[in-house]
Design an enzyme around this catalytic site. Structure first.
Site, PDB file in Angstrom:
ATOM      1  N   GLY A   1      15.852  16.285 -31.808  1.00  0.00           N
ATOM      2  CA  GLY A   1      16.804  15.195 -31.831  1.00  0.00           C
ATOM      3  C   GLY A   1      18.128  15.561 -31.186  1.00  0.00           C
ATOM      4  O   GLY A   1      18.772  14.731 -30.534  1.00  0.00           O
TER       5      GLY A   1
ATOM      6  N   SER B   1      13.143  11.795 -33.806  1.00  0.00           N
ATOM      7  CA  SER B   1      12.620  13.153 -33.928  1.00  0.00           C
ATOM      8  C   SER B   1      11.441  13.180 -34.889  1.00  0.00           C
ATOM      9  O   SER B   1      11.507  12.608 -35.983  1.00  0.00           O
ATOM     10  CB  SER B   1      13.715  14.102 -34.423  1.00  0.00           C
ATOM     11  OG  SER B   1      13.246  15.430 -34.483  1.00  0.00           O
ATOM     12  N   ALA B   2      10.367  13.868 -34.484  1.00  0.00           N
ATOM     13  CA  ALA B   2       9.121  13.870 -35.251  1.00  0.00           C
ATOM     14  C   ALA B   2       9.266  14.466 -36.640  1.00  0.00           C
ATOM     15  O   ALA B   2       8.643  14.006 -37.594  1.00  0.00           O
ATOM     16  CB  ALA B   2       8.033  14.632 -34.476  1.00  0.00           C
TER      17      ALA B   2
ATOM     18  N   THR C   1       7.632  22.125 -19.287  1.00  0.00           N
ATOM     19  CA  THR C   1       6.251  21.850 -19.711  1.00  0.00           C
ATOM     20  C   THR C   1       6.239  21.224 -21.098  1.00  0.00           C
ATOM     21  O   THR C   1       6.855  21.734 -22.030  1.00  0.00           O
ATOM     22  CB  THR C   1       5.434  23.160 -19.731  1.00  0.00           C
ATOM     23  OG1 THR C   1       5.438  23.729 -18.423  1.00  0.00           O
ATOM     24  CG2 THR C   1       4.000  22.887 -20.171  1.00  0.00           C
TER      25      THR C   1
ATOM     26  N   CYS D   1      22.256  19.305 -41.455  1.00  0.00           N
ATOM     27  CA  CYS D   1      22.369  20.212 -40.314  1.00  0.00           C
ATOM     28  C   CYS D   1      23.643  21.044 -40.356  1.00  0.00           C
ATOM     29  O   CYS D   1      23.920  21.794 -39.447  1.00  0.00           O
ATOM     30  CB  CYS D   1      22.316  19.408 -39.013  1.00  0.00           C
ATOM     31  SG  CYS D   1      20.725  18.628 -38.712  1.00  0.00           S
TER      32      CYS D   1
END
Length: 385
Positions: free
Chosen positions: A69, A198-199, A236, A324
């Site tokens: 994120g 964000s996952a 990638t 965070c």
């Protein structure tokens, strides 16, 4: 029994998600390769893109995968400002943004690339749309306001603010990291130009996130390199993590209504029980516009750090202020922006529920939390003599 009430910092990966990731790990291959294994990897990548797009009602081509994120937010601010600098250099962000937005805006100003104004919030943490209207100028390029604050749970009037920004010709970005997978998100209805997600916030893995950029909106890359993600984000792709994000998005879309109903019921049970059992407890954030799994409180006579550590010893994992920024030990900038004093903010606690939270755990938490608070108050009283 260990009770996990810190879902705002990270969510556990669901079994279906782990299974999808395991298959992607076993298959391997680079989605950019033209051989059969590479093309199979490309198919898995594009399937995940469709799954994520469906969750927020976007087009698959509007979804760009990132690593987290923080990267999505950094890219949104830097990329949108750089691509649209002919219009001006003004950016407006709210006073309660995550550091990955607020610090980037400040850095852009220090670099001479932007002039920043801060949008104030009221006592519930809600940004005033009228204040935004007054702060906008013909040179405003971008407005960034989070869809919901993960700390106090308040959901912002993004649709109204995006429309106001567009009236002035400005773009609108929203940090929806705390919202996606917990509350319905429709980028078309909101009218936003960019959205971060964000996952690991909706039962997917860390290492996979995304930035939605509305079709036709110009944005410059943050990372240069091999030209992945149609040249917008090089590097990638972390395919197993992205596949996990796609699986988590599909589950969230399917289960969101029942998930919201169950968690809001459990949260209210926890809220009401704590209010009854603990004197000097303050509820923070809006209760008419709120994330269903979030409870943020301040408790008189205790410190946040002592409370979180005491609860941990008692078997409860809870959140300390901003998930965070828990190492900071400073009063939360969100609570300060909402008008709380340092003394009022000192005993802040974030309790967040999730997929694995049960009624039994809530009842046990209602026994343990008041007990820990009383013990800490007793210690404080003794040391104050």
């Amino acid at each position: 029994m260990r009770i996990y009430l810190d879902y705002v910092s990270s969510t556990p990966v669901l079994p279906e998600v782990r299974a999808a990731m395991a298959e992607a790990l076993e298959k391997g291959a680079n989605p950019s390769s033209i051989h059969q294994a590479g093309q199979k990897a490309r198919e898995r990548l594009e399937k995940a893109r469709k799954q994520v797009a469906a969750l927020i009602h976007a087009k698959p081509a509007e979804i760009y995968f990132t690593s987290c994120g923080t990267e999505s937010n950094n890219w949104a601010l830097r990329g949108l400002m750089a691509a649209n600098k002919r219009k001006g250099n003004h950016i407006s962000v709210s006073a309660i943004e995550h550091p990955s937005v607020s610090l980037v805006a400040r850095r852009l100003e220090l670099e001479g690339a932007a002039k920043v104004t801060i949008l104030p919030v009221d006592g519930d943490g809600i940004v005033s749309a009228q204040a935004l209207k007054q702060l906008l100028t013909p040179q405003t390029v971008l407005v960034s306001v989070m869809l919901a604050n993960g700390e106090v749970g308040t959901i912002e009037p993004i649709k109204e603010m995006a429309a106001i920004a567009h009236e002035q010709g400005a773009l609108f970005h929203t940090d929806a990291i705390a919202t996606v997978g917990h509350n319905p998100v429709d980028v078309k209805a909101l009218g936003v130009d960019a959205l971060s997600m964000s996952a690991n916030q909706f039962y997917g893995p860390p290492g996979a996130a995304a930035l939605f950029v509305r079709d036709g909106v110009r944005i410059l890359p943050l990372l240069e390199g091999g030209g992945q993600e149609t040249g917008a984000r090089s590097g990638t792709e972390a395919l197993p993590a992205i596949v996990g994000m796609g699986a988590a998005a599909e589950i969230a879309k399917r289960e969101l209504p029942s998930r919201m109903a169950r968690l809001s019921m459990l949260r209210d049970r926890l809220r009401d029980g704590l209010k009854e059992r603990i004197e000097g407890l303050r509820l923070n954030g809006s209760w008419s516009s709120r994330l269903p799994h979030n409870l943020h409180i301040c408790i008189d006579g205790v410190s946040s750090e002592s409370l979180v550590l005491g609860l941990d010893q008692a078997g409860i994992a809870a959140g300390l202020g901003s998930a965070c920024n828990s190492k900071s030990m400073r009063p939360s900038h969100v609570l300060k922006a909402m008008g709380l004093t340092d003394e009022q903010a000192k005993g802040a606690l974030v309790l967040s529920l999730g997929e694995q939270t049960t009624e039994k755990e809530i009842d046990r938490a209602l026994e343990l939390i008041p007990s820990v608070v009383q013990k800490l108050r007793n210690v404080t009283a003794l040391t104050a003599r």
